[in-house]
Scaffold this motif. Structure first.
Motif, short mmCIF file in Angstrom:
data_model
loop_
_atom_site.label_atom_id
_atom_site.label_comp_id
_atom_site.label_asym_id
_atom_site.label_seq_id
_atom_site.Cartn_x
_atom_site.Cartn_y
_atom_site.Cartn_z
N SER A 1 0.81 -1.22 0.00
CA SER A 1 0.00 0.00 0.00
C SER A 1 0.85 1.27 0.00
N LEU A 2 2.17 1.07 -0.11
CA LEU A 2 3.04 2.25 -0.17
C LEU A 2 3.31 2.60 -1.62
N PHE A 3 2.87 3.77 -2.04
CA PHE A 3 3.11 4.13 -3.44
C PHE A 3 4.11 5.27 -3.53
N THR A 4 5.28 5.02 -2.95
CA THR A 4 6.30 6.05 -3.00
C THR A 4 7.61 5.42 -3.45
N THR A 5 8.44 6.22 -4.07
CA THR A 5 9.76 5.74 -4.46
C THR A 5 10.77 6.23 -3.44
#
Lengths: 441, 146
Positions: A32-36
């Protein structure tokens, strides 16, 4: 003896269960983490990673550009001040010599491998003073360092410390590797997502610009054609006054000259009108409606009555035609142009134009394909594509008059609905045009 | 006592293109009528002219172009039709715009007719004949020879 074996197995099972739980937690977190942003991901992962494998302390180091320095990013079991102390006391890089307690971490990153130390006492290495101060009165016995590798480059490391001696069995090593892989794939997945989103954004923007430019162009054509028609009307009107006033006194040549002026203005008006029609072909003037092609074709035939009779032509509608969706005027224009062409470019005694449904399994299910076939003069293969170009004519004005805009307008109308037109033809046998329209839902 | 028979009709033309003014005048002259043509080449002055309260000399017909500088024909039409006395004067749009929106708007503001400017003098004559016969009572025009 047996009891102790059972007890041992129970412990192992409990460990396995905990690690499975940890993997589940970590992968759930990452999904659920949509970060780079690696710090964000590392911060989230550290706690379940340490907690569920009974580690006492945990540390995340990350490499930060541009000088490849190592920074403490997150801590577990240690006070937050460690981060500040670690990052300010001395500069740490992958090539630092005096690395003390960070030796396993740096080693793991350099080797891109998990580094495990069962007993620190046997390793002849010490811990920095502030680290020792922070964990007093405890001391570290076992350490495991797991590198985070992205695109084959170490970008960070998760290290966990045990006060008591800790045995890292196969299963635990596999758990650590899995955790590192989850972090890596989360970052890589999100990087891909960002690239995709960026290109999607760019594509949308480019599309918007293109749409805008097209609208401007159409508006320009409309205004220009209106302004061009004005002086033309004046020329023709005044030429007609001259013709009117001088009709009895003009010589044959003089009359011919005036006649040519008037004809030229009329031809130019036709060109401009076609240009306007072309610019209107892609404009939304009205809402789409359901159009019954059977009714529409009756109307088209009625509109073409004079022409059909003059050429003694025959219109054959061989199928019960479907209902389609679109602007009625524009669809009318498609049929009118194609049918009129079939009659016009035709030297048969009885020009025939046949309209039928074309069944082709390759046509999209929301479209219907129709064909308009004639027994006319036909077109050479090399012109099959060319004839859809604007003002493209294959014959002289004397042979067949016209501006050559008809098929360009037809094509533009159809393309506006996401439909297509193509053709096949044999010289002196006739042409067959195929085109799709949007089916009624 | 019927006064309309010998009445000299007056047409007010709002047109900024001198060529079109010439053509309309020419067509009226060719029709051998004794119609007086008053020409305005902009919207403001025609609105002022019609706004004069004690103007007893209103035209019998207004011919209105759409594409005019500053105040366009549709705005003039709207103003005219909002004014009780002048709103009764038949107002005909004479334009080269074939935009459906212009036509719809003209009829919305109660234009009597919408004409596209003809392409030759024959067309101008036929158009003026139709307008005069239908909107200026009792004016008979001999059949046009073409």
């Amino acid at each position: 003896m047996i009891r102790s074996i059972i007890h041992h197995d129970e412990q192992r099972l409990e460990g396995t269960f905990k690690r499975l739980k940890a993997i589940e937690d970590i992968s759930y977190l990452c999904s659920s983490l949509f970060t780079t942003d690696l710090p964000t991901v590392a911060n989230k992962v550290l706690k379940p990673f340490c907690e569920l494998t009974d580690a006492d302390y945990g540390l995340v180091f990350l490499v930060k550009d541009p000088d490849d320095q190592l920074y403490a990013e997150a801590v577990y079991g240690l006070p937050d001040e460690y981060i500040e102390l670690r990052n300010t006391k001395e500069i740490l890089t992958l090539n630092s010599r005096n690395v003390q307690d960070n030796w396993p971490s740096i080693r793991a990153m350099l080797k891109k491998q998990i580094i495990i130390i069962k007993d620190m006492d046997q390793m002849n290495m010490s811990f920095s003073k502030f680290f020792k101060d922070l964990i007093k009165p405890n001391k570290i016995t076992s350490v495991a360092a797991v590198p985070i590798v992205i695109k084959d480059k170490s970008v960070g490391v998760i290290t966990k410390y045990y006060i008591e001696s800790h045995i890292f069995d196969e299963e635990e090593i596999s758990f650590m590797r899995t955790t590192a892989n989850i972090i890596t794939s989360t970052i890589e997945r999100n990087q891909l997502l960002e690239i995709t989103k960026k290109s999607e954004r760019e594509l949308t923007q480019a599309n918007e610009i293109l749409k805008h430019v097209n609208q401007e162009l159409d508006a320009f054509v409309y205004i220009a054609s209106h302004d061009l028609r004005e002086p033309l009307r004046t020329i023709e009107s005044f030429a007609s006054i001259l013709q009117d006033q001088l009709k009895s006194s003009l010589s044959v040549t003089q009359n011919d000259c005036l006649e040519r002026i008037v004809n030229a203005t009329q031809r130019m008006r036709k060109l401009i009108t076609d240009l306007t029609n072309l610019s209107r072909a892609s404009q939304d003037t009205k809402e789409n409606e359901v159009v019954d092609l059977n009714i529409l074709l009756t109307e088209v035939q009625f509109e073409l009555t004079a022409f059909i009779q003059k050429k003694k032509a025959e219109i054959i509608i061989s199928d019960d035609l479907p209902k389609v969706v679109g602007n009625k005027e524009k669809i009318t224009s498609v049929f009118k142009n194609l049918i009129a062409n079939g009659i016009k470019f035709n030297k048969s005694m009885t020009p025939q134009v046949k309209i039928s449904i074309h069944y082709d399994p390759t046509i999209a299910s929301d479209k219907v394909c129709l064909s308009i076939e004639d027994n006319g003069i036909g077109i050479e293969k090399e012109y099959f594509k060319k004839i859809f170009g604007l003002f493209q004519r294959l014959h002289s004005q004397e042979e067949y008059e016209g501006t050559g805009a008809g098929l360009a307008i037809v094509k533009k109308i159809l393309e506006k609905y996401g439909c297509a037109i193509w053709m096949e033809s044999k010289i002196n046998k006739g042409s067959k045009f195929f085109f799709t329209l949007v089916k009624e839902k | 006592m019927d006064t309309t028979i010998n009445k000299k009709y007056k047409i007010l033309l709002v047109e900024d293109n001198p060529d079109d003014v010439f053509l309309i005048k020419y067509a009226i002259d060719e029709l051998k009528t004794s119609i007086e043509l008053i020409v305005f080449n902009n919207g403001q002055s025609v609105i002022e002219h019609l706004n004069t309260d004690n103007n007893i000399d209103f035209p019998d017909l207004i011919l209105l172009d759409i594409n005019l500088p500053k105040v366009n024909g549709l705005e003039i039409l709207k103003t005219i039709k909002a004014k009780p006395i002048v709103s009764a004067i038949p107002t005909i749009i004479l334009t080269s715009s074939d935009l459906p929106s212009d036509m719809e708007c003209s009829y919305k503001y109660a234009a009597s007719m919408y004409f596209l400017k003809p392409n030759n003098i024959q067309g101008f004559k036929e158009m003026m004949k139709y307008i005069i016969e239908n909107y200026l009572d009792g004016t008979k025009i001999p059949t046009l020879s073409s």
